[in-house]
Design a protein around this motif. Structure first.
Motif, PDB file in Angstrom:
ATOM      1  N   GLY A  91       0.795  -1.218   0.000  1.00 55.38           N
ATOM      2  CA  GLY A  91       0.000   0.000   0.000  1.00 55.38           C
ATOM      3  C   GLY A  91       0.829   1.269   0.000  1.00 55.38           C
ATOM      4  O   GLY A  91       0.306   2.349   0.248  1.00 55.38           O
ATOM      5  N   GLY A  92       2.131   1.129  -0.255  1.00 54.46           N
ATOM      6  CA  GLY A  92       2.998   2.302  -0.245  1.00 54.46           C
ATOM      7  C   GLY A  92       3.325   2.818   1.142  1.00 54.46           C
ATOM      8  O   GLY A  92       3.891   3.897   1.290  1.00 54.46           O
ATOM      9  N   GLU A  93       2.966   2.032   2.186  1.00 56.05           N
ATOM     10  CA  GLU A  93       3.194   2.516   3.557  1.00 56.05           C
ATOM     11  C   GLU A  93       4.686   2.670   3.834  1.00 56.05           C
ATOM     12  O   GLU A  93       5.500   1.865   3.416  1.00 56.05           O
ATOM     13  CB  GLU A  93       2.550   1.570   4.574  1.00 56.05           C
ATOM     14  N   ARG A  94       5.011   3.703   4.568  1.00 52.30           N
ATOM     15  CA  ARG A  94       6.411   3.985   4.889  1.00 52.30           C
ATOM     16  C   ARG A  94       6.618   3.944   6.394  1.00 52.30           C
ATOM     17  O   ARG A  94       7.054   4.899   7.018  1.00 52.30           O
ATOM     18  CB  ARG A  94       6.808   5.359   4.336  1.00 52.30           C
ATOM     19  N   THR A  95       6.272   2.813   6.993  1.00 53.46           N
ATOM     20  CA  THR A  95       6.479   2.633   8.415  1.00 53.46           C
ATOM     21  C   THR A  95       7.896   2.128   8.652  1.00 53.46           C
ATOM     22  O   THR A  95       8.647   1.842   7.722  1.00 53.46           O
ATOM     23  CB  THR A  95       5.470   1.632   8.982  1.00 53.46           C
ATOM     24  N   ASP A  96       8.261   2.009   9.933  1.00 58.91           N
ATOM     25  CA  ASP A  96       9.591   1.510  10.255  1.00 58.91           C
ATOM     26  C   ASP A  96       9.748   0.037   9.900  1.00 58.91           C
ATOM     27  O   ASP A  96      10.862  -0.434   9.676  1.00 58.91           O
ATOM     28  CB  ASP A  96       9.877   1.711  11.747  1.00 58.91           C
ATOM     29  N   ASP A  97       8.640  -0.699   9.862  1.00 59.88           N
ATOM     30  CA  ASP A  97       8.722  -2.136   9.624  1.00 59.88           C
ATOM     31  C   ASP A  97       7.555  -2.585   8.744  1.00 59.88           C
ATOM     32  O   ASP A  97       6.653  -3.282   9.186  1.00 59.88           O
ATOM     33  CB  ASP A  97       8.695  -2.876  10.957  1.00 59.88           C
ATOM     34  N   PRO A  98       7.541  -2.202   7.458  1.00 62.65           N
ATOM     35  CA  PRO A  98       6.397  -2.500   6.597  1.00 62.65           C
ATOM     36  C   PRO A  98       6.357  -3.958   6.138  1.00 62.65           C
ATOM     37  O   PRO A  98       7.354  -4.684   6.210  1.00 62.65           O
ATOM     38  CB  PRO A  98       6.615  -1.579   5.395  1.00 62.65           C
ATOM     39  N   TYR A  99       5.192  -4.345   5.665  1.00 64.85           N
ATOM     40  CA  TYR A  99       5.033  -5.609   4.944  1.00 64.85           C
ATOM     41  C   TYR A  99       5.443  -5.333   3.502  1.00 64.85           C
ATOM     42  O   TYR A  99       4.919  -4.427   2.863  1.00 64.85           O
ATOM     43  CB  TYR A  99       3.574  -6.053   5.017  1.00 64.85           C
ATOM     44  N   HIS A 100       6.389  -6.101   2.985  1.00 63.24           N
ATOM     45  CA  HIS A 100       6.872  -5.888   1.618  1.00 63.24           C
ATOM     46  C   HIS A 100       6.231  -6.898   0.675  1.00 63.24           C
ATOM     47  O   HIS A 100       6.298  -8.114   0.904  1.00 63.24           O
ATOM     48  CB  HIS A 100       8.391  -6.024   1.543  1.00 63.24           C
ATOM     49  N   VAL A 101       5.617  -6.414  -0.382  1.00 67.56           N
ATOM     50  CA  VAL A 101       5.090  -7.265  -1.448  1.00 67.56           C
ATOM     51  C   VAL A 101       6.204  -7.506  -2.451  1.00 67.56           C
ATOM     52  O   VAL A 101       6.862  -6.560  -2.905  1.00 67.56           O
ATOM     53  CB  VAL A 101       3.887  -6.599  -2.138  1.00 67.56           C
ATOM     54  N   VAL A 102       6.419  -8.785  -2.796  1.00 65.67           N
ATOM     55  CA  VAL A 102       7.471  -9.122  -3.748  1.00 65.67           C
ATOM     56  C   VAL A 102       6.847  -9.586  -5.062  1.00 65.67           C
ATOM     57  O   VAL A 102       5.787 -10.218  -5.080  1.00 65.67           O
ATOM     58  CB  VAL A 102       8.431 -10.187  -3.186  1.00 65.67           C
ATOM     59  N   SER A 103       7.512  -9.254  -6.168  1.00 62.89           N
ATOM     60  CA  SER A 103       6.993  -9.558  -7.490  1.00 62.89           C
ATOM     61  C   SER A 103       8.043 -10.251  -8.339  1.00 62.89           C
ATOM     62  O   SER A 103       9.230  -9.926  -8.267  1.00 62.89           O
ATOM     63  CB  SER A 103       6.548  -8.277  -8.203  1.00 62.89           C
ATOM     64  N   GLY A 104       7.579 -11.214  -9.145  1.00 66.17           N
ATOM     65  CA  GLY A 104       8.403 -11.848 -10.144  1.00 66.17           C
ATOM     66  C   GLY A 104       8.091 -11.269 -11.511  1.00 66.17           C
ATOM     67  O   GLY A 104       7.493 -10.190 -11.626  1.00 66.17           O
ATOM     68  N   SER A 105       8.411 -12.000 -12.551  1.00 57.66           N
ATOM     69  CA  SER A 105       8.256 -11.474 -13.903  1.00 57.66           C
ATOM     70  C   SER A 105       6.797 -11.286 -14.303  1.00 57.66           C
ATOM     71  O   SER A 105       6.495 -10.500 -15.206  1.00 57.66           O
ATOM     72  CB  SER A 105       8.936 -12.407 -14.907  1.00 57.66           C
ATOM     73  N   ALA A 106       5.874 -11.997 -13.637  1.00 53.78           N
ATOM     74  CA  ALA A 106       4.453 -11.916 -14.002  1.00 53.78           C
ATOM     75  C   ALA A 106       3.630 -11.162 -12.965  1.00 53.78           C
ATOM     76  O   ALA A 106       2.402 -11.217 -12.999  1.00 53.78           O
ATOM     77  CB  ALA A 106       3.886 -13.313 -14.211  1.00 53.78           C
ATOM     78  N   GLY A 107       4.306 -10.454 -12.040  1.00 58.67           N
ATOM     79  CA  GLY A 107       3.565  -9.661 -11.064  1.00 58.67           C
ATOM     80  C   GLY A 107       3.746 -10.151  -9.639  1.00 58.67           C
ATOM     81  O   GLY A 107       4.586 -11.019  -9.356  1.00 58.67           O
ATOM     82  N   PRO A 108       2.947  -9.610  -8.700  1.00 57.83           N
ATOM     83  CA  PRO A 108       3.090  -9.970  -7.285  1.00 57.83           C
ATOM     84  C   PRO A 108       2.868 -11.457  -7.040  1.00 57.83           C
ATOM     85  O   PRO A 108       2.014 -12.087  -7.676  1.00 57.83           O
ATOM     86  CB  PRO A 108       2.003  -9.132  -6.602  1.00 57.83           C
ATOM     87  N   LEU A 109       3.639 -12.008  -6.111  1.00 55.91           N
ATOM     88  CA  LEU A 109       3.527 -13.428  -5.786  1.00 55.91           C
ATOM     89  C   LEU A 109       3.509 -13.697  -4.289  1.00 55.91           C
ATOM     90  O   LEU A 109       3.163 -14.796  -3.860  1.00 55.91           O
ATOM     91  CB  LEU A 109       4.676 -14.215  -6.412  1.00 55.91           C
ATOM     92  N   GLY A 110       3.900 -12.697  -3.475  1.00 52.65           N
ATOM     93  CA  GLY A 110       3.950 -12.955  -2.050  1.00 52.65           C
ATOM     94  C   GLY A 110       4.459 -11.764  -1.270  1.00 52.65           C
ATOM     95  O   GLY A 110       4.504 -10.636  -1.766  1.00 52.65           O
ATOM     96  N   GLY A 111       4.830 -12.038  -0.024  1.00 48.62           N
ATOM     97  CA  GLY A 111       5.268 -10.965   0.851  1.00 48.62           C
ATOM     98  C   GLY A 111       6.368 -11.403   1.790  1.00 48.62           C
ATOM     99  O   GLY A 111       6.583 -12.601   2.017  1.00 48.62           O
ATOM    100  N   ILE A 112       7.072 -10.421   2.304  1.00 45.33           N
ATOM    101  CA  ILE A 112       8.131 -10.641   3.294  1.00 45.33           C
ATOM    102  C   ILE A 112       7.848  -9.737   4.482  1.00 45.33           C
ATOM    103  O   ILE A 112       7.589  -8.542   4.325  1.00 45.33           O
ATOM    104  CB  ILE A 112       9.520 -10.333   2.702  1.00 45.33           C
ATOM    105  N   MET A 113       7.883 -10.312   5.667  1.00 52.28           N
ATOM    106  CA  MET A 113       7.608  -9.544   6.883  1.00 52.28           C
ATOM    107  C   MET A 113       8.469 -10.050   8.029  1.00 52.28           C
ATOM    108  O   MET A 113       9.004 -11.151   7.990  1.00 52.28           O
ATOM    109  CB  MET A 113       6.130  -9.661   7.268  1.00 52.28           C
TER     110      MET A 113
END
Length: 267
Positions: A37-59
């Motif tokens: 969501g574009g959040e800029r907190t100290d510890d955001p949830y990161h959405v990760v994307s491959g060649s075909a778009g989003p696939l998961g997250g890192i937290m």
């Protein structure tokens, strides 16, 4: 949009060092990452994307989970049309509810489940009416294979095929290690339509678990990136039916993952 009900479609890394993990997988699997969501907190949830778009997250592993002994771990989400009903149904079929259904604001409703043998997976119904398309087979960075190290092979096989409609493919005899049962999350039975395989948990695995194979264009180059980035190669490269090669590894924080890819033809 694809119907993702009953299929793995989102993959999440809970780790002790999200920033380091983003750098590692960005190099190894070619992912890009951005805060949810574009959040800029100290510890955001990161959405990760491959060649075909989003696939998961890192937290980051939540403090309460870390205090209970959770270590870095990859988990997978299976699409659900009704999380509450599915959680009850799966529990009645021999599974277990590890965390009761609840809402994630702005994301959807989820539950943490266990299969009869004890491997953990999640259910998720998104809150948005807009779905997401499944990535093409072997799209770079996306999950190309799903593997279950089963705690109760016969019960787990019956559980996933009966409750999610997964199709049974060929069963490969591995001798003392038992059978390697191919499956398709689409319900198909043809070899080229397989989504993954399940096998009895080998003694080297501390507990039943799902392992996800991320597709890379060059397995040898990816292996070197794993080692250069501080990961540990546990097995491979090993050639598998169809001509692809696989490795199993742990990332620098200790989460187990796997890669699948080809060896480029010699010039």
């Amino acid at each position: 949009m694809s119907d993702l009900t009953g299929k793995f479609f989102w993959y999440e890394l809970m780790t002790s060092d999200p920033e380091a993990a983003i750098r590692f997988y960005g190099d190894v699997a070619g992912w890009t990452a951005q805060p949810f969501g574009g959040e800029r907190t100290d510890d955001p949830y990161h959405v990760v994307s491959g060649s075909a778009g989003p696939l998961g997250g890192i937290m980051r592993i939540p403090a309460e989970a870390r205090d209970c002994g959770m270590t870095p771990w990859w988990g997978g989400y299976i699409g659900s049309a009704d999380v509450d009903a599915d959680a009850r149904r799966l529990a009645e079929a021999g599974g277990s509810v590890k965390r009761a259904p609840e809402d994630i604001p702005g994301v959807g409703r989820f539950a943490v489940m266990g299969d009869p043998g004890g491997a953990v997976f999640m259910l998720l119904k998104g809150s948005s009416p807009d779905g997401m398309d499944a990535a093409p087979p072997m799209a770079n960075g996306h999950v190309g294979w799903h593997e279950l190290y089963s705690g109760d092979f016969d019960k787990d096989l019956a559980f996933y095929t009966s409750q999610f409609g997964w199709g049974r493919g060929q069963a490969m005899d591995m001798g003392e290690m038992g059978s390697y049962q191919l499956f398709s999350m689409s319900g198909a039975t043809g070899f080229d339509e397989m989504s993954g395989g399940m096998m009895p948990r080998p003694k080297e695995m501390p507990e039943p678990a799902w392992l996800f194979y991320f597709a890379v264009p060059d397995i040898d180059a990816a292996l070197e990136k794993v080692k250069a980035g501080g990961g540990t190669v546990l097995n491979g490269p090993v050639e598998v039916p169809g001509g692809a090669w696989i490795i199993q590894a742990t990332d620098p924080q200790g989460a187990m993952f796997a890669l699948v890819g080809m060896r480029p033809a010699a010039a």
